[in-house]
Motif scaffolding. Structure first.
Motif, short mmCIF file in Angstrom:
data_model
loop_
_atom_site.label_atom_id
_atom_site.label_comp_id
_atom_site.label_asym_id
_atom_site.label_seq_id
_atom_site.Cartn_x
_atom_site.Cartn_y
_atom_site.Cartn_z
N GLU A 1 -10.32 -16.98 -6.38
CA GLU A 1 -9.20 -16.06 -6.14
C GLU A 1 -9.63 -14.61 -6.34
OE1 GLU A 1 -6.36 -17.39 -8.98
OE2 GLU A 1 -5.65 -19.07 -7.76
N TYR A 2 -10.46 -14.37 -7.34
CA TYR A 2 -10.95 -13.02 -7.61
C TYR A 2 -11.77 -12.50 -6.43
CZ TYR A 2 -13.47 -9.21 -9.90
OH TYR A 2 -13.99 -8.00 -10.21
N ILE A 3 -12.64 -13.35 -5.89
CA ILE A 3 -13.47 -12.95 -4.75
C ILE A 3 -12.60 -12.65 -3.53
CG2 ILE A 3 -15.21 -13.76 -3.09
CD1 ILE A 3 -16.51 -15.27 -5.45
N ASN A 4 -11.58 -13.50 -3.29
CA ASN A 4 -10.69 -13.27 -2.15
C ASN A 4 -9.90 -11.98 -2.31
OD1 ASN A 4 -11.55 -15.61 -0.90
ND2 ASN A 4 -9.90 -16.85 -1.79
N LYS A 5 -9.45 -11.68 -3.52
CA LYS A 5 -8.60 -10.51 -3.75
C LYS A 5 -9.39 -9.21 -3.78
CE LYS A 5 -4.87 -8.84 -6.66
NZ LYS A 5 -3.98 -9.15 -7.77
N TYR A 6 -10.55 -9.22 -4.47
CA TYR A 6 -11.30 -7.99 -4.69
C TYR A 6 -12.63 -7.94 -3.92
CZ TYR A 6 -7.99 -7.38 -8.46
OH TYR A 6 -6.83 -7.24 -9.17
N GLY A 7 -12.87 -8.86 -3.03
CA GLY A 7 -14.10 -8.87 -2.25
C GLY A 7 -14.22 -7.72 -1.28
N SER A 8 -13.13 -7.10 -0.95
CA SER A 8 -13.15 -5.99 0.01
C SER A 8 -13.53 -4.65 -0.62
CB SER A 8 -11.78 -5.87 0.68
OG SER A 8 -10.80 -5.56 -0.29
N LEU A 9 -13.68 -4.59 -1.94
CA LEU A 9 -14.08 -3.34 -2.60
C LEU A 9 -15.52 -2.99 -2.23
CD1 LEU A 9 -12.68 -3.79 -6.22
CD2 LEU A 9 -11.78 -2.32 -4.43
N ALA A 10 -15.79 -1.71 -2.05
CA ALA A 10 -17.14 -1.26 -1.73
C ALA A 10 -18.02 -1.29 -2.98
CB ALA A 10 -17.09 0.16 -1.17
N ASN A 11 -19.31 -1.24 -2.77
CA ASN A 11 -20.25 -1.23 -3.90
C ASN A 11 -20.00 -0.02 -4.78
OD1 ASN A 11 -21.47 -3.55 -3.05
ND2 ASN A 11 -23.20 -2.51 -2.09
N GLY A 12 -19.92 -0.23 -6.08
CA GLY A 12 -19.70 0.85 -7.02
C GLY A 12 -18.25 1.25 -7.21
N GLU A 13 -17.37 0.73 -6.39
CA GLU A 13 -15.95 1.06 -6.50
C GLU A 13 -15.32 0.15 -7.55
OE1 GLU A 13 -12.01 1.25 -3.60
OE2 GLU A 13 -13.96 0.74 -2.77
N HIS A 14 -14.43 0.71 -8.35
CA HIS A 14 -13.74 -0.10 -9.36
C HIS A 14 -12.29 0.38 -9.50
CE1 HIS A 14 -15.39 3.32 -11.63
NE2 HIS A 14 -14.33 3.18 -12.41
N ILE A 15 -11.46 -0.55 -9.93
CA ILE A 15 -10.04 -0.26 -10.14
C ILE A 15 -9.83 -0.23 -11.65
CG2 ILE A 15 -7.69 -1.04 -9.73
CD1 ILE A 15 -8.80 -2.58 -7.29
N GLU A 16 -9.30 0.89 -12.15
CA GLU A 16 -9.22 1.08 -13.59
C GLU A 16 -7.95 0.51 -14.23
OE1 GLU A 16 -9.86 5.15 -14.55
OE2 GLU A 16 -11.70 5.27 -13.39
N ASP A 17 -6.88 0.39 -13.50
CA ASP A 17 -5.62 0.00 -14.11
C ASP A 17 -5.35 -1.50 -14.04
OD1 ASP A 17 -5.39 0.13 -11.38
OD2 ASP A 17 -3.30 0.81 -11.39
N VAL A 18 -6.30 -2.31 -13.61
CA VAL A 18 -6.11 -3.75 -13.48
C VAL A 18 -6.97 -4.46 -14.52
CG1 VAL A 18 -6.40 -5.74 -11.97
CG2 VAL A 18 -5.65 -3.57 -11.02
#
Length: 187
Positions: free
Chosen positions: A111-128
């Motif tokens: 589920e994590y890969i499906n949800k956050y797999g579209s993030l680019a390299n080095g990109e991160h979400i801070e509030d999750v």
């Protein structure tokens, strides 16, 4: 008198030659070479003693460090097993359960890969904040403040980057409280 002076001089010269055996007669260069060899030998002995003292100190400190949490890749398998048993016994002696029976995972690795797999390299979400459960199959350190973990579970793999700069935002917490001793992590 003349005869006595010549006889005395000859006697003195004979005494000088007789008293000095061939082993004692050395040239200046031979004496210098012998002196250098003695100095080298003393220096070598001193260095060996220092090296032995350093090795003994390093052995004592490395034994303490290895039992506290040595690098798994550098250890002999039997030593790793012994250290692991000691660590587990220490956890039990402190009243902590080294194998907790519950862990809340907010989503599976797939589920994590499906949800956050579209993030680019080095990109991160801070509030999750996400909790994943899996087995850490490898741990690599790029520097003293940057670690990479391969988390496997449900037939999938996620690489986790633990960076000291972001540690206050996305921290790695372990059940035992210290990263070096833990085998299970909360990401």
């Amino acid at each position: 008198m003349e005869g006595s002076v010549e006889e005395t001089a000859k006697g003195v010269s004979d005494l000088a030659v007789d008293s000095a055996s061939p082993a004692e007669i050395q040239s200046k260069n031979a004496r210098k070479k012998e002196l250098k060899n003695k100095q080298r030998e003393e220096e070598r002995r001193r260095k060996e003693e220092e090296k032995a003292a350093k090795q003994a100190a390093a052995k004592a400190s490395s034994h303490c460090q290895k039992s506290a949490g040595a690098d798994d890749e550098d250890m002999d398998p039997t030593q790793f097993h012994e250290n692991r048993l000691k660590f587990l016994a220490a956890q039990k002696a402190e009243g902590k359960n080294p194998y907790p029976h519950k862990f809340f995972a907010s989503m599976s690795i797939i589920e994590y890969i499906n949800k956050y797999g579209s993030l680019a390299n080095g990109e991160h979400i801070e509030d999750v904040v996400v909790s994943l459960a899996g087995r850490i199959m490898s741990k690599r350190s790029s520097s003293s403040k940057l670690f990479f973990y391969d988390l496997h579970g449900d037939g999938a793999k996620v690489q986790v980057m633990a960076d000291a700069r972001l540690s206050f935002k996305c921290a790695i917490k372990s059940f035992s409280g210290t990263e070096s001793n833990a085998r299970k992590f909360i990401f």
